[in-house]
Design a protein around this motif. Structure first.
Motif, PDB file in Angstrom:
ATOM      1  N   ASP A 149     122.244 -88.610  20.133  1.00 33.24           N
ATOM      2  CA  ASP A 149     120.928 -88.076  20.504  1.00 33.24           C
ATOM      3  C   ASP A 149     119.886 -88.604  19.514  1.00 33.24           C
ATOM      4  O   ASP A 149     119.998 -88.381  18.306  1.00 33.24           O
ATOM      5  N   TRP A 151     116.695 -88.694  17.374  1.00 26.83           N
ATOM      6  CA  TRP A 151     115.809 -87.701  16.783  1.00 26.83           C
ATOM      7  C   TRP A 151     114.441 -88.301  16.431  1.00 26.83           C
ATOM      8  O   TRP A 151     113.422 -87.668  16.623  1.00 26.83           O
ATOM      9  N   SER A 227     110.923 -84.621  25.487  1.00 25.12           N
ATOM     10  CA  SER A 227     112.377 -84.686  25.288  1.00 25.12           C
ATOM     11  C   SER A 227     112.802 -84.176  23.917  1.00 25.12           C
ATOM     12  O   SER A 227     113.993 -83.983  23.667  1.00 25.12           O
ATOM     13  N   GLY A 250     119.528 -91.446  15.107  1.00 26.37           N
ATOM     14  CA  GLY A 250     120.163 -90.552  16.058  1.00 26.37           C
ATOM     15  C   GLY A 250     121.229 -89.699  15.424  1.00 26.37           C
ATOM     16  O   GLY A 250     121.501 -89.796  14.218  1.00 26.37           O
ATOM     17  N   SER A 251     121.874 -88.875  16.224  1.00 22.45           N
ATOM     18  CA  SER A 251     122.881 -87.939  15.725  1.00 22.45           C
ATOM     19  C   SER A 251     124.180 -88.631  15.343  1.00 22.45           C
ATOM     20  O   SER A 251     124.982 -88.085  14.579  1.00 22.45           O
TER      21      SER A 251
END
Length: 355
Positions: A149, A151, A227, A250-251
């Motif tokens: 995901d 960020w 989002s 991202g994650s």
């Protein structure tokens, strides 16, 4: 595609017209560069030297007088002319490609879109940096879930130009729609919206740093997307040490990429699309990883996909000849202009603007 190619009239033969549009149009199957409009004698000579069969016109009126002989108009003239020229072309029954920014305001962009829809004509916006090598590579990574995901998205379009060059792009006259916010900002905002969706709020800082400069030359835009992704976008002519073009966090992992796509430099050098177009050396590939700086070797090298500016006009030709989708709609461009207008207000009033 087969049959007689579509005849294209190109308005403007400055940087946009001569470096980007004319070579890409000429390289596209299904399109033929028919007429170039410029009143500058040197640019007329340049156009004739580069495209011996091209017809020349000194004014847009000369071009529109022959509207029945053309199939597409490309507007690559100064920003303040985009709306009136696109309007005239649409009212003459001609599809239009307009260089970015399509208009000075989102409202004007939507009015143009409505006119094109009413006339059932193509109106497309030349957002060529959707086909940059790093952007295409990042889209691939996101589609494959390599970063988890996302960020935060950091994007920089930075240059070191300590002395203003002058011209309408650096004019302080609001009518010229100059400054980096609307120039390079049109690219980085469009990319952010394509990647991460609509903006919920916008914060910006704009500065005039260089002696003699009349309009913003050092600008930062922060977008909070619906989002949840946060985009931090930098456009500058005053950056003595350039940062990464992209840093995406991202994650699961991050992606860091330095250096600009090579296509603009190649076009400026007179090179034309062909085998190997848009490729860059392995030494410039970005890196994907976590927990360590890419500068010290962290992560793995991610092969950069070739940049593909020719894909834009190939898509335009396919839209006109086969009814395929418009590669960049005016309503998409209007959404980016919503952000740019909010950024201007945010910087002026020192507030965060909710969209």
């Amino acid at each position: 595609m087969t049959g007689t190619p579509l005849r294209v009239g190109l308005v403007g033969y400055g940087l946009a017209g001569s470096v980007f549009h004319a070579p890409l149009i000429a390289a596209t199957e299904g399109l033929a560069l028919d007429t170039v409009v410029t009143s500058n004698p040197e640019r007329q000579q340049q156009a004739r030297a580069e495209f011996p069969d091209v017809r020349l016109a000194a004014t847009p009126d000369e071009l529109f007088a022959r509207a029945a002989e053309l199939d597409l108009i490309v507007v690559a003239s100064p920003n303040k002319t985009h709306v009136p020229l696109a309007t005239t072309a649409l009212e003459a029954g001609l599809p239009v490609v307009v260089d970015k920014p399509v208009a000075g305001t989102a409202a004007e962009a939507r009015e143009l879109a409505a006119l094109a829809e009413e006339r059932e004509l193509l109106l497309s916006v030349f957002q060529n940096r959707r086909w940059d090598n790093d952007f295409l590579t990042l889209r691939k990574l996101l589609n494959e879930g390599e970063l988890g995901d996302v960020w935060r998205f950091e994007s920089r379009f930075e240059r070191w130009r300590p002395k203003p060059k002058g011209g309408w792009r650096e004019s302080g006259d609001p009518a010229e729609i100059g400054g980096l916010l609307y120039d390079l900002g049109s690219h980085v905002v469009d990319q952010a919206l394509v990647l991460f969706g609509p903006a919920a709020s916008v914060y910006a800082e704009t500065d005039i740093r260089r002696p003699g400069a009349e309009t913003d030359d050092d600008t930062f835009i922060a977008i909070t997307h619906t989002s949840g992704v946060r985009s931090h976008l930098h456009v500058s002519a005053t950056t003595a040490q350039l940062g990464p073009r992209f840093r995406v966090l991202g994650s699961s992992a991050g992606y860091v990429k330095y250096g600009l796509d090579p296509q603009e430099a190649a076009l400026r050098d007179g090179l034309r699309p062909g085998p190997g177009w848009g490729a860059e050396p392995e030494s410039l590939w970005g890196r994907v990883g976590s927990g360590e700086s890419p500068v010290t070797g962290g992560g793995r090298a991610e092969p950069t996909l070739p940049g593909d500016y020719p894909a834009y006009y190939a898509a335009v030709a396919k839209a006109l000849l086969e009814g395929a989708p418009n590669p960049v709609t005016a309503r998409e461009a209007a959404a980016a202009l919503d952000v740019l207008e909010a950024a201007r207000r945010s910087a002026r009033e020192k507030v965060t603007v909710t969209l």
